[in-house]
Design a protein around this motif. Structure first.
Motif, PDB file in Angstrom:
ATOM      1  N   SER A 150      29.096 -17.591 -13.372  1.00 57.23           N
ATOM      2  CA  SER A 150      28.812 -16.713 -14.515  1.00 57.23           C
ATOM      3  C   SER A 150      29.875 -15.629 -14.665  1.00 57.23           C
ATOM      4  O   SER A 150      30.611 -15.317 -13.718  1.00 57.23           O
ATOM      5  N   ASP A 151      29.917 -15.009 -15.848  1.00 60.46           N
ATOM      6  CA  ASP A 151      30.886 -13.938 -16.087  1.00 60.46           C
ATOM      7  C   ASP A 151      30.543 -12.682 -15.279  1.00 60.46           C
ATOM      8  O   ASP A 151      31.393 -11.806 -15.122  1.00 60.46           O
ATOM      9  N   ALA A 152      29.327 -12.614 -14.740  1.00 56.01           N
ATOM     10  CA  ALA A 152      28.977 -11.469 -13.891  1.00 56.01           C
ATOM     11  C   ALA A 152      29.826 -11.450 -12.620  1.00 56.01           C
ATOM     12  O   ALA A 152      29.921 -10.429 -11.936  1.00 56.01           O
ATOM     13  N   SER A 153      30.475 -12.577 -12.294  1.00 60.82           N
ATOM     14  CA  SER A 153      31.300 -12.655 -11.072  1.00 60.82           C
ATOM     15  C   SER A 153      32.796 -12.641 -11.400  1.00 60.82           C
ATOM     16  O   SER A 153      33.603 -12.998 -10.533  1.00 60.82           O
ATOM     17  N   SER A 154      33.158 -12.246 -12.616  1.00 55.34           N
ATOM     18  CA  SER A 154      34.569 -12.351 -13.049  1.00 55.34           C
ATOM     19  C   SER A 154      35.546 -11.556 -12.182  1.00 55.34           C
ATOM     20  O   SER A 154      36.737 -11.851 -12.148  1.00 55.34           O
ATOM     21  N   HIS A 155      35.040 -10.539 -11.470  1.00 55.08           N
ATOM     22  CA  HIS A 155      35.918  -9.712 -10.627  1.00 55.08           C
ATOM     23  C   HIS A 155      36.069 -10.280  -9.215  1.00 55.08           C
ATOM     24  O   HIS A 155      36.737  -9.682  -8.372  1.00 55.08           O
ATOM     25  N   ILE A 156      35.436 -11.435  -8.948  1.00 50.33           N
ATOM     26  CA  ILE A 156      35.448 -11.994  -7.587  1.00 50.33           C
ATOM     27  C   ILE A 156      36.220 -13.309  -7.609  1.00 50.33           C
ATOM     28  O   ILE A 156      35.873 -14.221  -8.370  1.00 50.33           O
ATOM     29  N   SER A 157      37.274 -13.417  -6.803  1.00 48.41           N
ATOM     30  CA  SER A 157      38.039 -14.665  -6.792  1.00 48.41           C
ATOM     31  C   SER A 157      38.774 -14.811  -5.461  1.00 48.41           C
ATOM     32  O   SER A 157      39.103 -13.816  -4.805  1.00 48.41           O
ATOM     33  N   GLY A 158      39.001 -16.062  -5.056  1.00 44.16           N
ATOM     34  CA  GLY A 158      39.734 -16.340  -3.815  1.00 44.16           C
ATOM     35  C   GLY A 158      38.937 -16.047  -2.567  1.00 44.16           C
ATOM     36  O   GLY A 158      39.505 -15.876  -1.486  1.00 44.16           O
ATOM     37  N   LYS A 159      37.612 -16.013  -2.689  1.00 42.75           N
ATOM     38  CA  LYS A 159      36.773 -15.660  -1.539  1.00 42.75           C
ATOM     39  C   LYS A 159      36.037 -16.888  -1.003  1.00 42.75           C
ATOM     40  O   LYS A 159      35.815 -17.864  -1.724  1.00 42.75           O
ATOM     41  N   VAL A 160      35.630 -16.799   0.271  1.00 38.32           N
ATOM     42  CA  VAL A 160      34.827 -17.863   0.886  1.00 38.32           C
ATOM     43  C   VAL A 160      33.509 -17.243   1.337  1.00 38.32           C
ATOM     44  O   VAL A 160      33.501 -16.309   2.154  1.00 38.32           O
ATOM     45  N   PHE A 161      32.415 -17.752   0.796  1.00 38.62           N
ATOM     46  CA  PHE A 161      31.080 -17.233   1.112  1.00 38.62           C
ATOM     47  C   PHE A 161      30.320 -18.222   1.994  1.00 38.62           C
ATOM     48  O   PHE A 161      30.313 -19.426   1.695  1.00 38.62           O
ATOM     49  N   GLY A 162      29.643 -17.716   3.001  1.00 41.11           N
ATOM     50  CA  GLY A 162      28.661 -18.529   3.720  1.00 41.11           C
ATOM     51  C   GLY A 162      27.346 -18.384   2.969  1.00 41.11           C
ATOM     52  O   GLY A 162      27.040 -17.295   2.472  1.00 41.11           O
ATOM     53  N   VAL A 163      26.554 -19.468   2.874  1.00 42.06           N
ATOM     54  CA  VAL A 163      25.273 -19.354   2.169  1.00 42.06           C
ATOM     55  C   VAL A 163      24.255 -20.326   2.754  1.00 42.06           C
ATOM     56  O   VAL A 163      24.521 -21.518   2.898  1.00 42.06           O
ATOM     57  N   GLN A 164      23.110 -19.773   3.145  1.00 43.37           N
ATOM     58  CA  GLN A 164      21.984 -20.575   3.629  1.00 43.37           C
ATOM     59  C   GLN A 164      20.727 -19.718   3.598  1.00 43.37           C
ATOM     60  O   GLN A 164      20.812 -18.506   3.784  1.00 43.37           O
ATOM     61  N   GLY A 165      19.581 -20.365   3.350  1.00 45.63           N
ATOM     62  CA  GLY A 165      18.319 -19.624   3.337  1.00 45.63           C
ATOM     63  C   GLY A 165      18.401 -18.423   2.417  1.00 45.63           C
ATOM     64  O   GLY A 165      18.791 -18.531   1.259  1.00 45.63           O
ATOM     65  N   ASP A 166      18.065 -17.237   2.976  1.00 45.27           N
ATOM     66  CA  ASP A 166      18.142 -16.011   2.167  1.00 45.27           C
ATOM     67  C   ASP A 166      19.409 -15.226   2.511  1.00 45.27           C
ATOM     68  O   ASP A 166      19.491 -14.032   2.231  1.00 45.27           O
ATOM     69  N   SER A 167      20.391 -15.922   3.117  1.00 40.52           N
ATOM     70  CA  SER A 167      21.585 -15.234   3.617  1.00 40.52           C
ATOM     71  C   SER A 167      22.823 -15.566   2.788  1.00 40.52           C
ATOM     72  O   SER A 167      23.065 -16.727   2.467  1.00 40.52           O
ATOM     73  N   VAL A 168      23.586 -14.536   2.427  1.00 40.70           N
ATOM     74  CA  VAL A 168      24.903 -14.719   1.803  1.00 40.70           C
ATOM     75  C   VAL A 168      25.899 -13.945   2.661  1.00 40.70           C
ATOM     76  O   VAL A 168      25.711 -12.747   2.902  1.00 40.70           O
ATOM     77  N   GLU A 169      26.932 -14.640   3.151  1.00 45.73           N
ATOM     78  CA  GLU A 169      27.929 -14.006   4.019  1.00 45.73           C
ATOM     79  C   GLU A 169      29.298 -14.064   3.355  1.00 45.73           C
ATOM     80  O   GLU A 169      29.534 -14.913   2.504  1.00 45.73           O
ATOM     81  N   ILE A 170      30.218 -13.209   3.805  1.00 45.03           N
ATOM     82  CA  ILE A 170      31.618 -13.323   3.355  1.00 45.03           C
ATOM     83  C   ILE A 170      32.468 -13.627   4.593  1.00 45.03           C
ATOM     84  O   ILE A 170      32.298 -12.993   5.631  1.00 45.03           O
ATOM     85  N   PHE A 171      33.347 -14.623   4.469  1.00 42.10           N
ATOM     86  CA  PHE A 171      34.255 -14.949   5.560  1.00 42.10           C
ATOM     87  C   PHE A 171      35.538 -14.147   5.414  1.00 42.10           C
ATOM     88  O   PHE A 171      36.062 -14.007   4.309  1.00 42.10           O
ATOM     89  N   GLN A 172      36.026 -13.630   6.551  1.00 43.22           N
ATOM     90  CA  GLN A 172      37.341 -12.997   6.593  1.00 43.22           C
ATOM     91  C   GLN A 172      38.384 -14.093   6.411  1.00 43.22           C
ATOM     92  O   GLN A 172      38.301 -15.107   7.091  1.00 43.22           O
ATOM     93  N   PRO A 173      39.353 -13.920   5.512  1.00 45.50           N
ATOM     94  CA  PRO A 173      40.374 -14.977   5.412  1.00 45.50           C
ATOM     95  C   PRO A 173      41.195 -15.059   6.700  1.00 45.50           C
ATOM     96  O   PRO A 173      41.247 -14.099   7.463  1.00 45.50           O
ATOM     97  N   PHE A 174      41.834 -16.220   6.934  1.00 47.43           N
ATOM     98  CA  PHE A 174      42.776 -16.322   8.044  1.00 47.43           C
ATOM     99  C   PHE A 174      43.736 -15.154   7.944  1.00 47.43           C
ATOM    100  O   PHE A 174      44.313 -14.898   6.884  1.00 47.43           O
ATOM    101  N   THR A 175      43.926 -14.421   9.033  1.00 50.73           N
ATOM    102  CA  THR A 175      44.817 -13.277   8.959  1.00 50.73           C
ATOM    103  C   THR A 175      45.500 -13.088  10.312  1.00 50.73           C
ATOM    104  O   THR A 175      44.921 -13.410  11.347  1.00 50.73           O
ATOM    105  N   SER A 176      46.743 -12.595  10.298  1.00 47.35           N
ATOM    106  CA  SER A 176      47.476 -12.368  11.548  1.00 47.35           C
ATOM    107  C   SER A 176      46.947 -11.099  12.199  1.00 47.35           C
ATOM    108  O   SER A 176      46.820 -10.067  11.550  1.00 47.35           O
ATOM    109  N   VAL A 177      46.608 -11.149  13.487  1.00 45.97           N
ATOM    110  CA  VAL A 177      45.996  -9.985  14.126  1.00 45.97           C
ATOM    111  C   VAL A 177      46.813  -9.413  15.285  1.00 45.97           C
ATOM    112  O   VAL A 177      46.435  -8.398  15.868  1.00 45.97           O
TER     113      VAL A 177
END
Ligand SMILES: NC(=O)c1ccc[n+]([C@@H]2O[C@H](COP(=O)([O-])OP(=O)(O)OC[C@H]3O[C@@H](n4cnc5c(N)ncnc54)[C@H](O)[C@@H]3O)[C@@H](O)[C@H]2O)c1
Length: 309
Positions: free
Chosen positions: A235-262
């Motif tokens: 939906s257009d309600a998510s127009s500001h969100i892009s390039g993200k990876v979400f975990g989703v199950q049950g009543d849970s929505v998670e955001i994954f940290q992208p691969f990053t050099s640490v």
């Protein structure tokens, strides 16, 4: 099913692999939110059943058959959306298969089939949709289906995990390329009990779940639980969100940290001598808190989820 004001009123969405499991839930929810849905499904009967469920409830849907990894089929999905419903606003790439084997036992065919359905099966419909949006000068939303098997690794899923990690990377790049033209691209890593996963669960867990459903409790692993996040990302309600990876199950929505050099080690502006690396490499692990050996992050996550539900 139809609501007067939904997140997707007047929109048109394609969902691939929508004949059963997670894709079916996504198609039904998008329709419930007001979208016309192209139900793209290899299994003709299953696809028509879902399209029928939507139209009987007063929604708009059409079933489209064929293998979504085939370029002509993928192009025809977009053409169907435009011809039948006037436009395309969002694409949900969901179709997928499993052929689990450890790498030593994995056949050429099982590698090729899984990589084809997932990677080509995400690329072909995405290319068709992006070409349409560019030409029509319209914004669009793509939701891709990755997996914790790709993000965390999973024993016995070399073919599937490689494809699913590739899907997360593909989604990130579609997001970069689409940013200027209002095309968003996000990936989900769902967990749900479907034809694909039910048999992998221990018997004791399955009977515990059935008893809980009989008591009328929230079915954490129902495939329909993935759909609300996906409808939102279409939906257009998510127009500001892009390039993200979400975990989703049950009543849970998670955001994954992208691969990053640490952490980083440097060699004073000179090319490394391989013999110096054994003495320095552990600095990386110490600073980053990363284990040098093989880790099983999937096992930790799965045990936690199964213990709680
Ligand atoms: N179930 C889970 O826990 C889980 C976890 C992570 C990722 N996923 C992913 O979610 C997606 C849906 O999985 P599910 O569990 O609902 O599986 P499912 O087997 O219940 O449904 C998948 C559907 O896709 C269809 N399909 C397969 N290949 C196709 C093709 N080439 N063209 C058109 N349709 C095709 C199948 O016919 C089927 O109806 C898959 O991409 C899967 O890898 C599922």
């Amino acid at each position: 099913m139809l609501r007067r004001m939904g997140l997707l009123d007047g929109k048109v969405v394609i969902v691939t692999g929508a004949g059963r499991g997670i894709g079916r839930g996504e198609a039904l929810e998008c329709a419930a939110q007001g979208a016309a849905v192209v139900v793209a499904e290899f299994d003709k009967d299953a696809g028509e059943a879902v399209a029928g469920e939507i139209t009987e409830a007063g929604g708009r849907a059409v079933a489209a058959g064929g293998d979504v990894a085939d370029a002509a089929v993928a192009d025809s999905l977009v053409a169907t959306a435009v011809e039948r419903f006037g436009a395309l606003d969002a694409l949900v790439n969901n179709a997928g298969i499993l052929r689990d084997r450890t790498v030593a036992k994995l056949s050429d065919d099982d590698w090729d089939a899984v990589v084809r359905v997932h990677l080509r099966g995400h690329f072909m419909p995405t290319r068709a949709a992006v070409r349409y949006w560019r030409e029509a000068k319209r914004p669009g939303h793509v939701v891709h289906t990755s997996s914790t098997s790709g993000l965390l690794g999973n024993f016995g899923q070399g073919n599937y995990g490689a494809a699913k990690a590739g899907i997360a990377a593909f989604s990130t790049i579609v997001a970069m390329e689409g940013a200027r033209s209002g095309i968003t691209s996000n990936a989900i890593a769902p967990t749900a009990l479907t034809r694909m996963t039910l048999d992998l669960m221990p018997e004791e867990f399955r009977s515990r779940r059935e008893a809980s459903i009989e008591r009328g409790e929230f079915d954490f692993f129902a495939p329909e639980n993935v759909a609300p996040l996906v409808a939102f990302l279409c939906s257009d309600a998510s127009s500001h969100i892009s390039g993200k990876v979400f975990g989703v199950q049950g009543d849970s929505v998670e955001i994954f940290q992208p691969f990053t050099s640490v952490a980083e080690i440097k060699n004073h502006g000179k090319r490394w001598d391989p013999e110096d690396l054994p003495g320095r490499i552990d600095e990386l692990f110490d600073v980053a808190g990363v284990q040098p050996g093989a880790e099983n992050m999937m096992q930790r996550m799965r045990y936690q989820i199964l213990a709680e539900h």
